[in-house]
Design an enzyme around this catalytic site. Structure first.
Site, PDB file in Angstrom:
ATOM      1  N   LYS A 101      29.687  65.955  38.210  1.00 47.91           N
ATOM      2  CA  LYS A 101      29.593  64.645  38.566  1.00 47.91           C
ATOM      3  C   LYS A 101      30.839  64.203  39.184  1.00 47.91           C
ATOM      4  CE  LYS A 101      29.735  59.883  37.165  1.00 47.91           C
ATOM      5  NZ  LYS A 101      29.149  58.706  36.063  1.00 47.91           N
ATOM      6  N   GLY A 162      30.453  50.278  33.503  1.00 45.20           N
ATOM      7  CA  GLY A 162      30.539  49.714  32.416  1.00 45.20           C
ATOM      8  C   GLY A 162      30.276  48.044  32.330  1.00 45.20           C
ATOM      9  N   ALA A 188      25.612  53.915  36.821  1.00 42.38           N
ATOM     10  CA  ALA A 188      26.621  52.524  36.388  1.00 42.38           C
ATOM     11  C   ALA A 188      25.929  51.316  36.893  1.00 42.38           C
ATOM     12  CB  ALA A 188      27.745  52.814  37.251  1.00 42.38           C
ATOM     13  N   GLY A 189      26.188  50.404  35.767  1.00 36.87           N
ATOM     14  CA  GLY A 189      25.635  49.120  35.931  1.00 36.87           C
ATOM     15  C   GLY A 189      24.390  48.657  35.073  1.00 36.87           C
ATOM     16  N   ASN A 210      25.878  55.035  30.540  1.00 38.84           N
ATOM     17  CA  ASN A 210      26.555  55.326  29.264  1.00 38.84           C
ATOM     18  C   ASN A 210      26.786  54.059  28.282  1.00 38.84           C
ATOM     19  OD1 ASN A 210      29.560  57.446  28.582  1.00 38.84           O
ATOM     20  ND2 ASN A 210      28.577  55.889  27.233  1.00 38.84           N
ATOM     21  N   THR A 211      27.549  52.837  28.879  1.00 38.58           N
ATOM     22  CA  THR A 211      27.982  51.955  28.158  1.00 38.58           C
ATOM     23  C   THR A 211      26.548  50.992  27.802  1.00 38.58           C
ATOM     24  OG1 THR A 211      29.959  51.783  29.687  1.00 38.58           O
ATOM     25  CG2 THR A 211      29.427  49.829  28.338  1.00 38.58           C
TER      26      THR A 211
END
Lengths: 259, 70
Positions: A101, A162, A188-189, A210-211
C-alpha cells in the site's frame, strides 16, 4: 448475479471479502485478532517501523494468521517517493506477500497525499516488481496516472485519514469508478457502517479502514457492523437502486379506496 | 589501534568492536530470532548476507519490523 460467486481479484489472487482492515490503534494484540476475525477480512495492512529494543514482547506478526490474511505493508509516514521505495524494499525483505500500500504524504495536518510523488514512487515500485495499491486523492486524473504507472488498483480517500468524516465527495468517487479499469478501493475516512455502505453502493470494489473500527467504543462489534455494511452496500449496488423522484408515488393501490 | 568504533543504529549512536557483522549486531541487541529487516546506509542487506556483512565506522543502520498500522 449470484451473490455467492461475487468475488474480486487482484494480481492473480481472488478475494471473497471486500473489506481490508488496518491493524493500528488497537488496545491489545488480542483485540486486534478479534477485530480482524469479526471483520471477515482477507487482507490486512501493517506498518514498518524501527524496532524498539526496550520492548521485547510478542510482535504483531504473532497475532496475524498468515494463512488467513494477505499482508499489505504500507508506507505510512513517508513524505518522499524515495523513502516510500525504501520502505517497500524493507517490507519485501521481511517476507511480505506481493502487495504494497503506497502512501506518500504531502501535508502533515490533513495527511493528504502528494499525488505527483505517489505517481513517481509507483513507477519505480512497479519497475522493481511490486504489486502497488496507492492511496491517493479522489481525483480522476491522478488515478489515471497511477493506472498508467502500472498500479493494480487505486485507493482514493473518502476523507482525511483517521477523521471518520465519511464519503465527502461521492461524485468524485463515482467518476473514478466509471473511468478507470482497475478496482477502486475507498481508503480513509470511513467512520461508521453507513459510510462503508455508501462507498459500496457507489460501486467501489472494496473499502479499506482502520480507525473506524479501532476507535469505536467496541471495536470488535464495529468490525462486525462494517462487515455487514460492506456486504449490504455491495448487494444494493448489484441490485441497482430505484430512480430518485421528487414527489411521492403511492405504494398501495389507488383504486378501491373506501368512501 | 582502537578496536571499537561508532555506528548509528535506529538513530542512536553506539560502539561496536571491529569485525562485528550485521548478524552479530542483531544477536548482541537481543533480537534473536525476531523477524528484522536491515538497511545499511540506505541499502537493504538481505538476510543471507547478515553473517558476512562487516560493519564500518560511521555506518547508519535501520533495523525495522512490522507493527500495527493502517
Amino acid at each position: 448475479m449470484s451473490v455467492k460467486s461475487d468475488t474480486w481479484s487482484l494480481g492473480g489472487r481472488t478475494f471473497q471479502s471486500r473489506i481490508i482492515v488496518g491493524t493500528g490503534k488497537y488496545a491489545s494484540l488480542d483485540q486486534t485478532r478479534a477485530a480482524l476475525d469479526a471483520s471477515g477480512s482477507e487482507m490486512v495492512t501493517v506498518a514498518l517501523r524501527r524496532i524498539d529494543f526496550s520492548q521485547p514482547g510478542p510482535s504483531l506478526l504473532d497475532a496475524i494468521d498468515r494463512s488467513k490474511y494477505v499482508l499489505l505493508p504500507n508506507t505510512a509516514g513517508c513524505y518522499t517517493a524515495e523513502d516510500a521505495v525504501r520502505v517497500c524494499r524493507l517490507a519485501r525483505e521481511l517476507g511480505m506477500d506481493e502487495f504494497v500500500k503506497l502512501e506518500v504524504i504531502g501535508d502533515p495536518k490533513t495527511l493528504f497525499p502528494d499525488n505527483a510523488a505517489t505517481v513517481d514512487a509507483a513507477r519505480q515500485l512497479v519497475a522493481e516488481g511490486f504489486q502497488v495499491l496507492p492511496y491517493c486523492g479522489d481525483d480522476l486524473v491522478t488515478c489515471k496516472r497511477l493506472v498508467d504507472a502500472g498500479c493494480l488498483a487505486v485507493m482514493p480517500l473518502a476523507a482525511p485519514i483517521g477523521s471518520g468524516l465519511g464519503i465527502r465527495n461521492p461524485h468524485n468517487i463515482r467518476l473514478i469508478i466509471e473511468n478507470v479499469e482497475v478496482p477502486v478501493i475507498v481508503d480513509a475516512g470511513v467512520g461508521t457502517a453507513s459510510d462503508a455502505a455508501v462507498a459500496m453502493e457507489l460501486g467501489c470494489t472494496a473499502v479499506l479502514m482502520n480507525t473506524g473500527i479501532a476507535a469505536a467504543k467496541d471495536p470488535v462489534l464495529m468490525a462486525h457492523a462494517m462487515r455487514e455494511a460492506v456486504s449490504a452496500g455491495r448487494k444494493a449496488f448489484l441490485a441497482g437502486r430505484m430512480a430518485r423522484k421528487a414527489y411521492a408515488t403511492a405504494s398501495s393501490p389507488l383504486e378501491g379506496v373506501i368512501e | 589501534m582502537d578496536d571499537a568504533f561508532e555506528i548509528v543504529v535506529n538513530g542512536v549512536a553506539q560502539k561496536v568492536t571491529r569485525g562485528t557483522t550485521v548478524a552479530r549486531l542483531i544477536s548482541e541487541l537481543g533480537l534473536g530470532d525476531r523477524r528484522v529487516a536491515v538497511e545499511r546506509n540506505r541499502e537493504v542487506i538481505p538476510r543471507d548476507r547478515h553473517a558476512s556483512c562487516e560493519l564500518a565506522p560511521g555506518d547508519r543502520l535501520e533495523l525495522v519490523t512490522f507493527v500495527g498500522g493502517g
